[in-house]
Design a protein around this motif. Structure first.
Motif, PDB file in Angstrom:
ATOM      1  N   LYS A   1       1.065  -1.156  -0.002  1.00 31.88           N
ATOM      2  CA  LYS A   1      -0.042   0.176   0.190  1.00 31.88           C
ATOM      3  C   LYS A   1       0.845   1.358   0.054  1.00 31.88           C
ATOM      4  O   LYS A   1       0.575   2.096  -0.705  1.00 31.88           O
ATOM      5  CB  LYS A   1      -0.965  -0.002   0.924  1.00 31.88           C
ATOM      6  N   PHE A   2       1.949   1.222   0.708  1.00 29.97           N
ATOM      7  CA  PHE A   2       2.802   2.374   0.808  1.00 29.97           C
ATOM      8  C   PHE A   2       3.467   2.750  -0.720  1.00 29.97           C
ATOM      9  O   PHE A   2       3.622   3.752  -1.227  1.00 29.97           O
ATOM     10  CB  PHE A   2       3.905   2.165   1.729  1.00 29.97           C
ATOM     11  N   ILE A   3       3.951   1.580  -1.198  1.00 29.27           N
ATOM     12  CA  ILE A   3       4.506   1.635  -2.519  1.00 29.27           C
ATOM     13  C   ILE A   3       3.332   2.200  -3.519  1.00 29.27           C
ATOM     14  O   ILE A   3       3.919   2.984  -4.474  1.00 29.27           O
ATOM     15  CB  ILE A   3       5.170   0.250  -3.044  1.00 29.27           C
ATOM     16  N   ASN A   4       2.161   1.652  -3.718  1.00 32.77           N
ATOM     17  CA  ASN A   4       0.980   2.189  -4.445  1.00 32.77           C
ATOM     18  C   ASN A   4       0.827   3.743  -4.343  1.00 32.77           C
ATOM     19  O   ASN A   4       0.584   4.247  -5.270  1.00 32.77           O
ATOM     20  CB  ASN A   4      -0.320   1.420  -4.053  1.00 32.77           C
ATOM     21  N   LYS A   5       0.956   4.013  -2.893  1.00 35.86           N
ATOM     22  CA  LYS A   5       0.819   5.608  -2.753  1.00 35.86           C
ATOM     23  C   LYS A   5       2.013   6.387  -3.268  1.00 35.86           C
ATOM     24  O   LYS A   5       1.830   7.516  -3.624  1.00 35.86           O
ATOM     25  CB  LYS A   5       0.510   5.696  -1.208  1.00 35.86           C
ATOM     26  N   TYR A   6       3.150   5.987  -2.876  1.00 37.18           N
ATOM     27  CA  TYR A   6       4.432   6.560  -3.254  1.00 37.18           C
ATOM     28  C   TYR A   6       5.271   5.683  -4.162  1.00 37.18           C
ATOM     29  O   TYR A   6       6.418   5.300  -3.915  1.00 37.18           O
ATOM     30  CB  TYR A   6       5.040   7.122  -2.006  1.00 37.18           C
ATOM     31  N   PRO A   7       4.841   5.551  -5.544  1.00 32.72           N
ATOM     32  CA  PRO A   7       5.585   4.751  -6.425  1.00 32.72           C
ATOM     33  C   PRO A   7       6.928   5.006  -6.635  1.00 32.72           C
ATOM     34  O   PRO A   7       7.926   4.181  -7.173  1.00 32.72           O
ATOM     35  CB  PRO A   7       4.566   4.788  -7.895  1.00 32.72           C
ATOM     36  N   ASN A   8       7.519   6.209  -6.641  1.00 31.44           N
ATOM     37  CA  ASN A   8       8.593   6.726  -6.948  1.00 31.44           C
ATOM     38  C   ASN A   8       9.696   6.934  -5.643  1.00 31.44           C
ATOM     39  O   ASN A   8      10.725   7.142  -5.868  1.00 31.44           O
ATOM     40  CB  ASN A   8       8.653   8.174  -7.604  1.00 31.44           C
ATOM     41  N   ILE A   9       9.162   6.273  -4.521  1.00 28.66           N
ATOM     42  CA  ILE A   9      10.161   6.502  -3.455  1.00 28.66           C
ATOM     43  C   ILE A   9      10.799   5.073  -3.385  1.00 28.66           C
ATOM     44  O   ILE A   9      10.125   4.043  -3.509  1.00 28.66           O
ATOM     45  CB  ILE A   9       9.406   6.679  -2.042  1.00 28.66           C
ATOM     46  N   LYS A  10      12.223   5.035  -3.339  1.00 27.30           N
ATOM     47  CA  LYS A  10      12.970   3.917  -3.299  1.00 27.30           C
ATOM     48  C   LYS A  10      13.131   3.314  -2.003  1.00 27.30           C
ATOM     49  O   LYS A  10      13.511   4.139  -1.089  1.00 27.30           O
ATOM     50  CB  LYS A  10      14.505   4.017  -3.964  1.00 27.30           C
ATOM     51  N   ILE A  11      12.867   2.066  -1.576  1.00 24.85           N
ATOM     52  CA  ILE A  11      12.950   1.634  -0.353  1.00 24.85           C
ATOM     53  C   ILE A  11      14.195   0.447  -0.535  1.00 24.85           C
ATOM     54  O   ILE A  11      14.147  -0.420  -1.230  1.00 24.85           O
ATOM     55  CB  ILE A  11      11.475   0.800   0.170  1.00 24.85           C
ATOM     56  N   ILE A  12      15.172   0.626   0.568  1.00 24.17           N
ATOM     57  CA  ILE A  12      16.162  -0.321   0.668  1.00 24.17           C
ATOM     58  C   ILE A  12      15.845  -0.972   2.015  1.00 24.17           C
ATOM     59  O   ILE A  12      15.997  -0.293   3.046  1.00 24.17           O
ATOM     60  CB  ILE A  12      17.405   0.505   0.795  1.00 24.17           C
ATOM     61  N   VAL A  13      15.804  -2.234   1.931  1.00 24.66           N
ATOM     62  CA  VAL A  13      15.788  -3.021   3.282  1.00 24.66           C
ATOM     63  C   VAL A  13      17.034  -3.616   3.414  1.00 24.66           C
ATOM     64  O   VAL A  13      17.577  -4.320   2.659  1.00 24.66           O
ATOM     65  CB  VAL A  13      14.495  -4.183   2.967  1.00 24.66           C
ATOM     66  N   ILE A  14      17.326  -3.320   4.755  1.00 25.28           N
ATOM     67  CA  ILE A  14      18.636  -3.778   5.221  1.00 25.28           C
ATOM     68  C   ILE A  14      18.323  -4.973   6.342  1.00 25.28           C
ATOM     69  O   ILE A  14      17.909  -4.755   7.191  1.00 25.28           O
ATOM     70  CB  ILE A  14      19.649  -2.805   5.905  1.00 25.28           C
TER      71      ILE A  14
END
Length: 302
Positions: A114-127
């Motif tokens: 849901k977060f990615i659908n809302k902000y599709p251009n924000i890159k998420i890096i999971v460590i």
């Protein structure tokens, strides 16, 4: 040389408009104020920057040299302002999130869509790190946000409790029936225990529970991965500790059975953390606000 940067703005506007009067209109100041600013700048740099012609003013050769640098600087400033505007609108940006395998799989993944659908251009890096390593990442500024499950105080961090989890003892139905336990509420009567490794914070939490209740148990198997412990329990190898909210399907299907141990293990919070001394970027703040505003119990539909 110290120059009022506003003089450069007036200089640039006059050069683009090629007219004192047009520049004055664009800058919302008087023509004498524009002329005064140009004279002040020429006095500072020591050269004439404009000459008058029949239609207004033109740059001298020295003025043209200065204009190219000022024009480039102003374009860079305008680009920066546009980028800031896009950041404010969450049109781009990046977030580094430290989280354990278990919390990533069961807590974060259901929320990311849901977060990615809302902000599709924000890159998420999971460590993907243990809780201890995640806290270190946050402390060192190597991750923006951490998702952990600990009950300690958090003096070094900004934090928000965004959920809770309940640890339970589980085993397969076959294993329970074969154990022939006379009092199913007494964990010490069972055998073949499978726990996290000793230095794991989840294991330390269970050890603390044992200590407070004067229970002495030595595990037969120690593993660093909760999913593996669950799979071993499913094939009748013994008792393990699992997070109830994460194994609802297994409990519903009957592949695992919750042991009615008393007293129950106290529930734990899921905590979102950031470094108190480092401000969150706009992208990270958007994620923080999203998780804070949408957290719910795990047995509810996301």
């Amino acid at each position: 040389m110290v120059v009022d940067l506003n003089l450069y703005k007036v200089f640039h506007t006059v050069a683009c408009c090629k007219s004192i009067s047009k520049a004055a209109n664009e800058l919302y100041i008087s023509q004498p104020a524009v002329s005064k600013s140009i004279k002040s700048l020429e006095s500072i740099v020591g050269v004439n920057l404009f000459f008058r012609n029949w239609s207004g003013v033109s740059l001298t050769s020295e003025g043209q040299v200065l204009f190219e640098y000022i024009d480039n600087a102003i374009n860079q400033i305008q680009t920066g302002e546009k980028l800031l505007s896009r950041l404010k609108e969450k049109e781009f940006g990046s977030i580094k999130i430290g989280v354990s395998t278990t919390l990533f799989k069961h807590f974060l993944v259901p929320k990311l869509k849901k977060f990615i659908n809302k902000y599709p251009n924000i890159k998420i890096i999971v460590i993907n790190k243990t809780t201890v390593e995640t806290l270190k990442l946050i402390e060192n500024g190597d991750a923006d946000i951490g998702i952990v499950s600990i009950t300690d105080d958090f003096p070094k961090y900004n934090f928000e409790k965004v959920g809770h989890i309940q640890d339970i003892f589980v085993a397969s139905k076959t294993f329970i029936e074969s154990s022939k336990i006379t009092d199913p509420t007494d964990i010490s009567l069972y055998n073949n225990f499978m726990f996290f490794e000793k230095d794991n914070l989840n294991r330390k939490y269970i050890d603390l529970y044992f200590e407070k209740n004067n229970i002495s148990i030595k595990p037969d198997i120690e593993i660093s991965n909760m999913d593996l412990l669950i799979e071993l329990a499913k094939i009748d190898l013994g008792v393990t500790v699992a997070i109830k909210e994460f194994i609802q399907n297994d409990l519903s299907e009957g592949s695992l059975v919750e042991l009615p141990i008393a007293p129950a293990i106290p529930s734990r919070p899921i905590v979102m953390l950031s470094n108190k001394n480092l401000p969150l970027s706009m992208a990270s703040q958007a994620f923080w606000d999203y998780i804070t505003n949408t957290h719910s119990d795990f047995n509810k539909d996301e």
